[in-house]
Design a protein around this motif. Structure first.
Motif, PDB file in Angstrom:
ATOM      1  N   SER A 174     104.906  17.721   7.110  1.00  0.00           N
ATOM      2  CA  SER A 174     104.364  16.576   7.842  1.00  0.00           C
ATOM      3  C   SER A 174     105.435  15.865   8.645  1.00  0.00           C
ATOM      4  CB  SER A 174     103.733  15.599   6.845  1.00  0.00           C
ATOM      5  OG  SER A 174     104.696  15.198   5.871  1.00  0.00           O
ATOM      6  N   GLN A 175     106.657  15.796   8.101  1.00  0.00           N
ATOM      7  CA  GLN A 175     107.736  15.082   8.773  1.00  0.00           C
ATOM      8  C   GLN A 175     108.280  15.850   9.972  1.00  0.00           C
ATOM      9  OE1 GLN A 175     107.822  16.520   5.859  1.00  0.00           O
ATOM     10  NE2 GLN A 175     109.712  17.653   5.581  1.00  0.00           N
ATOM     11  N   ALA A 205     104.015  13.475   2.141  1.00  0.00           N
ATOM     12  CA  ALA A 205     102.745  13.021   2.694  1.00  0.00           C
ATOM     13  C   ALA A 205     101.581  13.651   1.940  1.00  0.00           C
ATOM     14  CB  ALA A 205     102.652  13.373   4.179  1.00  0.00           C
ATOM     15  N   THR A 258      97.945  15.350   2.766  1.00  0.00           N
ATOM     16  CA  THR A 258      97.223  15.935   3.888  1.00  0.00           C
ATOM     17  C   THR A 258      95.726  15.907   3.630  1.00  0.00           C
ATOM     18  OG1 THR A 258      99.076  17.463   4.149  1.00  0.00           O
ATOM     19  CG2 THR A 258      97.108  17.928   5.432  1.00  0.00           C
ATOM     20  N   TYR A 295      97.646  13.413   8.338  1.00  0.00           N
ATOM     21  CA  TYR A 295      98.681  13.200   7.328  1.00  0.00           C
ATOM     22  C   TYR A 295      98.710  11.720   6.966  1.00  0.00           C
ATOM     23  CZ  TYR A 295     100.699  17.857   8.006  1.00  0.00           C
ATOM     24  OH  TYR A 295     100.904  19.202   8.044  1.00  0.00           O
ATOM     25  N   MET A 325     101.038   9.262   5.254  1.00  0.00           N
ATOM     26  CA  MET A 325     102.481   9.381   5.034  1.00  0.00           C
ATOM     27  C   MET A 325     102.940   8.748   3.724  1.00  0.00           C
ATOM     28  SD  MET A 325     103.012  11.292   7.519  1.00  0.00           S
ATOM     29  CE  MET A 325     104.772  11.521   7.294  1.00  0.00           C
ATOM     30  N   GLN A 326     102.284   9.151   2.655  1.00  0.00           N
ATOM     31  CA  GLN A 326     102.683   8.774   1.300  1.00  0.00           C
ATOM     32  C   GLN A 326     102.418   9.959   0.379  1.00  0.00           C
ATOM     33  OE1 GLN A 326     100.389   5.065   0.903  1.00  0.00           O
ATOM     34  NE2 GLN A 326     102.331   3.991   0.722  1.00  0.00           N
TER      35      GLN A 326
END
Length: 357
Positions: free
Chosen positions: A82-83, A199, A201, A215, A217-218
């Motif tokens: 994700s990043q 993340a 998804t 995503y 973001m956690q």
């Protein structure tokens, strides 16, 4: 004439997170796949290291994992996390298939946070949607900066691996549950909730056709840091304690450890649940007529108590995803079968074939 027998071992499926690696290698034909080698390890990292030193450190640890767990060959299929990806849902007018890529590139030029010339672009057709009185094509734009992709490939090379493909996590996730012998209906639309390191998804898919992707973001790393901060513990100890609770089949309200860990991560789980609720609402409005069958939870955090929490919080039937259900024989190790969803992405990568998405 010499006949060279084709290797019965798949490429190594490697899910590389910010602080961990999950690897799976399969053996046998497509109809008789079994797990040949499997491993999941947390990296020992020094925050003071430069990016180059960090990558060299990770590569060395991957080499050790490959040796310790007896992986065959060094061909690998990895995925971008994700990043490393830019994702955007784009609505286009009805267009011929051969024109979509060109129009997606135009859209990307306006939306990307970096120049189009520095991007590797892909897109996934998500089907038709109604917008007022018009029918539009929903397309999911995926982009990766070429510098990020190069760093990813360089790290694999340092680890002694040869990349035969670079995939994306959602495609790997869906591959595990498509055309398998499990009870996920292949003609149904499902929501997949995959908890990763960085993340979570959210994927809505009709078989292997992605309809929606987001995503949140956690992920696991955020939960670990929340426990460390709230309980004033070193991160390594927080990870150890949270793992005990995650592996528990049920939560015990009278257990001080269970209470302390859950209280520490409750707000993050609530935030993730709220984001998933928003995704569910968006799906129902956007893809009318496509009834959602069930929500399948996979990834590092998938556990019986989390399934119960999400089912109650989302008022939606939730099921724990088990990627081993697609195999001829399951692994026999109890430690591997503990929270099987954590192997999903790496399994899906190892299952990738040249003709597959």
């Amino acid at each position: 004439m010499i006949s060279i027998q084709r290797s019965q071992h798949s490429p190594i499926g490697l899910q590389l997170g910010p602080s961990s690696a999950t690897l799976v290698q399969l053996a046998g034909s497509r109809q008789n796949r079994v797990v040949h080698a499997i491993a999941q390890e947390q990296f020992e990292l020094d925050e003071k290291q430069s990016i180059e030193e960090r990558d060299a450190n990770i590569a060395a640890q991957i080499r050790q994992i490959l040796s310790d767990h007896h992986f065959k060959g060094r061909h690998v299929i990895s995925c971008l996390g994700s990043q490393e990806l830019f994702i955007q849902n784009v609505r286009l007018p009805q267009l011929p298939v051969d024109e979509i890529a060109k129009v997606v590139a135009w859209e990307a030029e306006e939306r990307l946070p970096y120049p189009l010339a520095e991007a590797e672009l892909r897109h996934l057709p998500a089907g038709q949607v109604r917008q007022e009185s018009n029918t539009k094509q929903e397309v999911i734009l995926l982009a990766c900066h070429t510098g990020i992709l190069k760093r990813h490939l360089d790290l694999l090379e340092q680890a002694g691996l040869t990349a035969v493909a670079i995939d994306v996590e959602p495609s790997a996730t869906l591959r595990c549950f498509h055309n398998s012998s499990n009870d996920v209906q292949t003609n149904a639309t499902n929501c997949y909730l995959n908890f990763g390191d960085a993340a979570t998804t959210v994927i809505f898919a009709d078989q292997q056709n992605v309809l929606f992707l987001k995503y949140i973001m956690q992920g696991s790393n955020h939960l670990d840091h929340a426990v460390a901060e709230n309980l004033d513990l070193p991160l390594k100890e927080a990870i150890r304690l949270r793992k005990i609770v995650t592996n528990s089949p049920t939560l015990d309200a009278s257990d001080e450890l269970h209470r302390s860990v859950i209280d520490s991560i409750r707000s993050i789980l609530e935030t993730i649940s709220t984001e998933v609720e928003n995704c569910l609402r968006y799906y129902k409005v956007t893809f009318r007529g496509k009834k959602l069958d069930q929500l399948i939870v996979t990834g590092n955090e998938s556990s019986p108590w989390l399934i119960e929490f999400l089912s109650d919080r989302l008022s939606t039937e939730c099921k724990m995803g088990n990627p081993f259900e697609s195999l001829k024989c399951w692994p026999t190790s109890t430690s591997i079968l503990e929270r099987p969803g954590r192997w999903t992405t790496a399994m899906g990568l190892a299952m990738k074939e040249k003709s597959n998405s």
